[in-house]
Design an enzyme around this catalytic site. Structure first.
Site, mmCIF file in Angstrom:
data_model
loop_
_atom_site.group_PDB
_atom_site.id
_atom_site.type_symbol
_atom_site.label_atom_id
_atom_site.label_comp_id
_atom_site.label_asym_id
_atom_site.label_seq_id
_atom_site.Cartn_x
_atom_site.Cartn_y
_atom_site.Cartn_z
ATOM 1 N N GLY A 123 0.860 -1.431 -0.055
ATOM 2 C CA GLY A 123 0.043 -0.073 0.357
ATOM 3 C C GLY A 123 0.636 1.266 -0.164
ATOM 4 N N ILE A 156 -4.655 -0.733 -4.704
ATOM 5 C CA ILE A 156 -3.831 -1.788 -4.208
ATOM 6 C C ILE A 156 -4.078 -3.151 -4.897
ATOM 7 C CG2 ILE A 156 -2.767 -2.596 -2.269
ATOM 8 C CD1 ILE A 156 -2.502 0.584 -2.580
ATOM 9 N N GLY A 348 -10.122 -5.049 -37.653
ATOM 10 C CA GLY A 348 -11.365 -4.315 -38.439
ATOM 11 C C GLY A 348 -12.588 -4.117 -37.273
ATOM 12 N N GLU A 372 3.574 1.433 -11.623
ATOM 13 C CA GLU A 372 5.060 1.541 -11.312
ATOM 14 C C GLU A 372 5.836 2.634 -11.781
ATOM 15 O OE1 GLU A 372 6.201 -0.653 -9.606
ATOM 16 O OE2 GLU A 372 5.082 -2.443 -9.424
ATOM 17 N N SER A 375 4.792 7.018 -17.762
ATOM 18 C CA SER A 375 5.810 7.072 -18.643
ATOM 19 C C SER A 375 6.588 8.575 -18.438
ATOM 20 C CB SER A 375 5.093 7.285 -20.238
ATOM 21 O OG SER A 375 4.727 5.960 -20.405
#
Length: 390
Positions: A123, A156, A348, A372, A375
């Site tokens: 957590g 979590i 498609g 995590e 970007s």
């Protein structure tokens, strides 16, 4: 270097067979019903997946992290929800105890976690603290021989399953000499009074993965449930984060491979204007580009996993892993999102239908760029490693 050995390839075959026989036939139904397959976890434990990197004394295989990433890749190729269950179960569940826990804590928790008889969660994220982990608002105060915890955690993984035994949390336990928050890591057993598992999220993807918020209200745990040193929570988290980013890169690689296989098979068999659509450059070239992305993602992921093993053995500085993990994660996860879009486009109208796996791949892909470390955070890390000013 980081090439796969014969043993790695043999292990891949074992995990692939398991994934295709025990997981793939059920993935669509689990996704549709938002079902967490709790009975699958002990089977994964029997195969040794949760104990790949754990010591033999706890029932583990003492294997390398590269093997862990191979397993996550192969599981993720057929089901991203089960892939993240494994990734989080080891990286965020087992690792805090294994890497930073006391001998007593390891003896108490590790055997069942390694065997897949139970799961643990981590957590960290809160409603106001995600990428900025230092903004943690959950607080723990020491009263006699107990910590009293108040706060909440968000998003979590593995936190509310019937076999969840433990949640490791970060909490503010005081103030550092420089005035910054003192953040420590604490072990909260499932079922502790004051720990409430919130209702499951209604998610875009990862429908078969268990994800909840947590509320802690005057939650009391023994003083001995602190993990490592008091005030070391952020340092511990950052150490584990590099490992987690490589694991997510492996999960993304599995998804990209699945999209490449699906798109290629469809392009070979689907006909339009009297020939397979794969004969048209408008279909063939995107698949060729996707094949390039898969190979690049594989190389970056495997190298980062190999570096993790090298760093653990003291043969490489940890900073090399930080950079390699960020590069692998940002490339592989964005490649996976592109791969899902490409596969959907090639199929498609069928790609828009839930009866085809492209729709599930599309829904599952986006979170890979977020979990995590987003970007954007990966690019921040890479820029810092390039020596650019903060």
């Amino acid at each position: 270097m980081f090439e796969l050995s014969e043993d790695h390839e043999m292990f891949r075959g074992v995990v692939r067979d398991f994934a295709e026989s025990e997981i793939a036939p059920h993935s669509a139904q689990w996704d549709r019903e938002r079902h967490f397959p709790v009975d699958l976890i002990p089977k994964m434990g029997e195969l040794g997946l949760f104990g790949l990197t754990a010591p033999e004394e706890f029932g583990g295989a003492e294997g390398d992290f590269l093997s862990m990433c191979v397993a996550i890749e192969e599981i993720g190729r057929v089901d991203q929800s089960i892939g993240i269950t494994l990734s989080a179960g080891v990286g965020l569940g087992i690792s805090p105890v294994l890497v930073f826990g006391s001998d007593e804590q390891k003896q108490q928790w590790m055997p069942d976690l390694v065997a897949g008889r139970s799961l643990a969660a981590f957590g960290l994220t809160e409603p106001g603290a995600g990428s900025d982990a230092g903004a943690t608002r959950t607080r723990a105060r020491l009263e006699g021989d107990e910590w009293v915890i108040n706060g909440s955690k968000s998003f979590i993984t593995n936190s509310g399953t019937p076999i969840t035994s433990l949640v490791t949390i970060t909490a503010r336990t005081g103030e550092m000499p420089d005035g910054s928050p003192e953040i420590s890591t604490l072990l909260v057993p499932a079922g502790t009074p004051g720990l409430t598992v919130d209702p499951p999220y209604d998610k875009l993807g990862w429908h078969a993965s268990d994800t909840h918020g947590l509320t802690l209200h005057n939650c009391r745990i023994p003083a001995g449930n602190i993990v490592g040193e008091r005030g070391a929570g952020l340092r511990q988290f950052l150490h584990l984060l590099d490992h987690g980013r490589v694991a997510i890169s492996a999960l993304a690689l599995g998804l990209a491979r699945a999209c490449l296989d699906l798109g290629t098979d469809y392009a070979r068999t689907r006909e339009a204007f009297g020939r397979p659509i794969g004969a048209n450059q408008g279909v063939a070239f995107p698949l060729a580009d996707l094949a390039v992305s898969v190979e690049a993602a594989r190389a970056l992921t495997y190298r980062a996993a190999w570096l993790k093993d090298e760093c653990d053995a003291g043969r490489r500085p940890a900073r090399e892993l930080t950079r390699a993990a960020a590069i692998a994660k940002v490339y592989s996860t964005e490649a996976a999102v592109d791969a899902a879009r490409t596969a959907t486009q090639i199929l498609g109208g069928n790609g828009f239908m839930e009866e085809f796996p492209a729709a599930r791949y599309y829904r599952d892909a986006k979170i890979l760029e977020i979990g995590e470390g987003t970007s954007e955070v990966q690019r921040m890390v890479i820029a810092r490693e390039l020596g650019l000013p903060r």
